[in-house]
Design an enzyme around this catalytic site. Sequence first.
Site, short mmCIF file in Angstrom:
data_model
loop_
_atom_site.label_atom_id
_atom_site.label_comp_id
_atom_site.label_asym_id
_atom_site.label_seq_id
_atom_site.Cartn_x
_atom_site.Cartn_y
_atom_site.Cartn_z
N ALA A 1 0.55 -1.16 0.01
CA ALA A 1 0.14 0.11 0.10
C ALA A 1 1.00 1.23 0.03
O ALA A 1 0.49 2.38 -0.44
CB ALA A 1 -1.02 0.08 1.29
N LYS A 2 2.19 1.13 0.53
CA LYS A 2 3.25 2.05 0.50
C LYS A 2 2.46 3.37 1.14
O LYS A 2 2.62 4.52 0.54
CB LYS A 2 3.59 2.62 -1.17
CG LYS A 2 4.18 1.29 -1.66
CD LYS A 2 4.93 1.50 -2.89
CE LYS A 2 5.55 0.43 -3.50
NZ LYS A 2 4.66 -0.70 -4.15
N ARG A 3 1.89 3.11 2.20
CA ARG A 3 1.34 4.15 3.13
C ARG A 3 2.28 5.10 3.79
O ARG A 3 3.62 4.63 3.96
CB ARG A 3 0.38 3.50 3.98
CG ARG A 3 -0.88 3.02 3.19
CD ARG A 3 -1.81 3.98 2.47
NE ARG A 3 -3.02 3.38 2.10
CZ ARG A 3 -3.09 3.03 0.74
NH1 ARG A 3 -2.28 2.85 -0.03
NH2 ARG A 3 -4.37 2.42 0.42
N ASP B 1 3.93 5.04 -6.54
CA ASP B 1 4.34 3.69 -6.62
C ASP B 1 4.81 3.41 -8.14
O ASP B 1 4.89 4.65 -8.82
CB ASP B 1 2.97 2.67 -6.72
CG ASP B 1 3.35 1.06 -6.00
OD1 ASP B 1 4.46 0.72 -6.74
OD2 ASP B 1 2.71 0.83 -5.30
#
EC number: 4.1.1.23
Lengths: 276, 276
Positions: A95-97, B99
């Site tokens: 999710a690369k939060r 991303d």
Amino acid sequence: MNRKELFDQICHKRSFLCVGLDTDVKKIPPHLLNEDDPIFAFNKAIIDATAEYCVAYKPNMAFYESVGSFGALSFEKTVDYICENYPELFIIADAKRGDIGNTSDMYARSFFEHLKVDALTVSPYMGEDSISPFLSYAGKWTVLLALTSNRGSQDFQMMRDADGEYLFERVIRISQTWDNADHLMYVVGATQASMLKDIRRIVPDAFLLVPGVGAQGGSLEDVAEYGMNDHCGLLVNASRSIIYADNTESFASKAAGEAAAMQRSMEDALRRKGLI
Amino acid sequence: MNRKELFDQICHKRSFLCVGLDTDVKKIPPHLLNEDDPIFAFNKAIIDATAEYCVAYKPNMAFYESVGSFGALSFEKTVDYICENYPELFIIADAKRGDIGNTSDMYARSFFEHLKVDALTVSPYMGEDSISPFLSYAGKWTVLLALTSNRGSQDFQMMRDADGEYLFERVIRISQTWDNADHLMYVVGATQASMLKDIRRIVPDAFLLVPGVGAQGGSLEDVAEYGMNDHCGLLVNASRSIIYADNTESFASKAAGEAAAMQRSMEDALRRKGLI
């Protein structure tokens, strides 16, 4: 799942493969579009076909969010399906939060309590207080972006300070001083495998999540050579090369074939290092 | 919405306020919990009460995702409600995404086609190819994290290279060379308002989204003093100080009072700079 349990799974499966469930409704076999939930139907078939060859699944949230609340439901059903049928599999929500503390708290609650994944990928840009809410969950893992596999990794991750330290090295070094740092993993792209040697000097023990093998051109042999430690310390991800290996009714068995081939290469690598 | 239209709205409303819809189901007035969709009911009341005092809304995705697919639906309903009833309002999805290219494509599709927001916050860590899919949408805005308002901003954003340039300055400078850079805005925290002077040297024209006024302690006067340009160039966000001003049945009118007070301060600032 703790580090030892993960290593035990790797030895048992003779694999450190993570299958990326980057399921794009525009790319799945056309016959599935008649299903009530085509994304879940696709994932279920891929999971059943590949579970014996891998130790982890990594659904990428972007692909689920791109179809709105319906996709969020497909994501939940996918995680539930893995938990119920393959509880030994490690689930990483990609999710690369990363946000200010009270917001990261919400994300941590979302992914670790509501969705019950084992790990979440997080961007380090906002620093310690954006990461600590994830690290404070006992038994869960935070996977910090360090050196990614894309061209743009050169823009900022390779910035050097006056002492010659790269930003991605600083991210790894500084994050190791944070509370519960033993529950950190790092994303390091296979396309930059030679960097793994230097990274292992900073974090000899941490697990590295390595994308970029397969469709992006990274070499599994190089990754194992430079990155493997005495408890493997690697989860190598492949997405498109496995899940889109075929676009017909045979898609799942073709995916199984691709996953099996990677598993065999990984078994060789584990043997070369004397780990199995 | 283009730059001129946004500035026209600012002059018309005599405000550059952005209201952050960080709606936490655990913090909303208890009487709303009987509603079918408490989060949407809360947002609708806040929007109706504050729309005349602000030019933008910024729902933070974390708060919606934390309650799963149901939250995703509340988010969609909120965006639709603003679009239908207040089409002149600018909507920023605060998602801090970023991303590899094909995944950012999915996020861009999700936010700009499916949800129809005007702008999205994005983390720069992965570099140009993680951002370009957002920038390629005509008429949409990409809001890049530069210098955030939290303590952890010191960890990496303030790293300096051998020439003394900070990472956050490099992010702003390099991103200005990318295609469609005129559709970039930058997040710069009000808690570091003195930095705005240096930032204006790098991007005299760009809009800055400034969180940290209010609950986090930043000063509106300092932000306007150091950051305002000849088309305002500022969107100042306040979340908790407005939406949680009160926890009773009067919550919406109290929120309106807080928003109105900020609008008056902003009107003063715009007058001081001779923009209205």
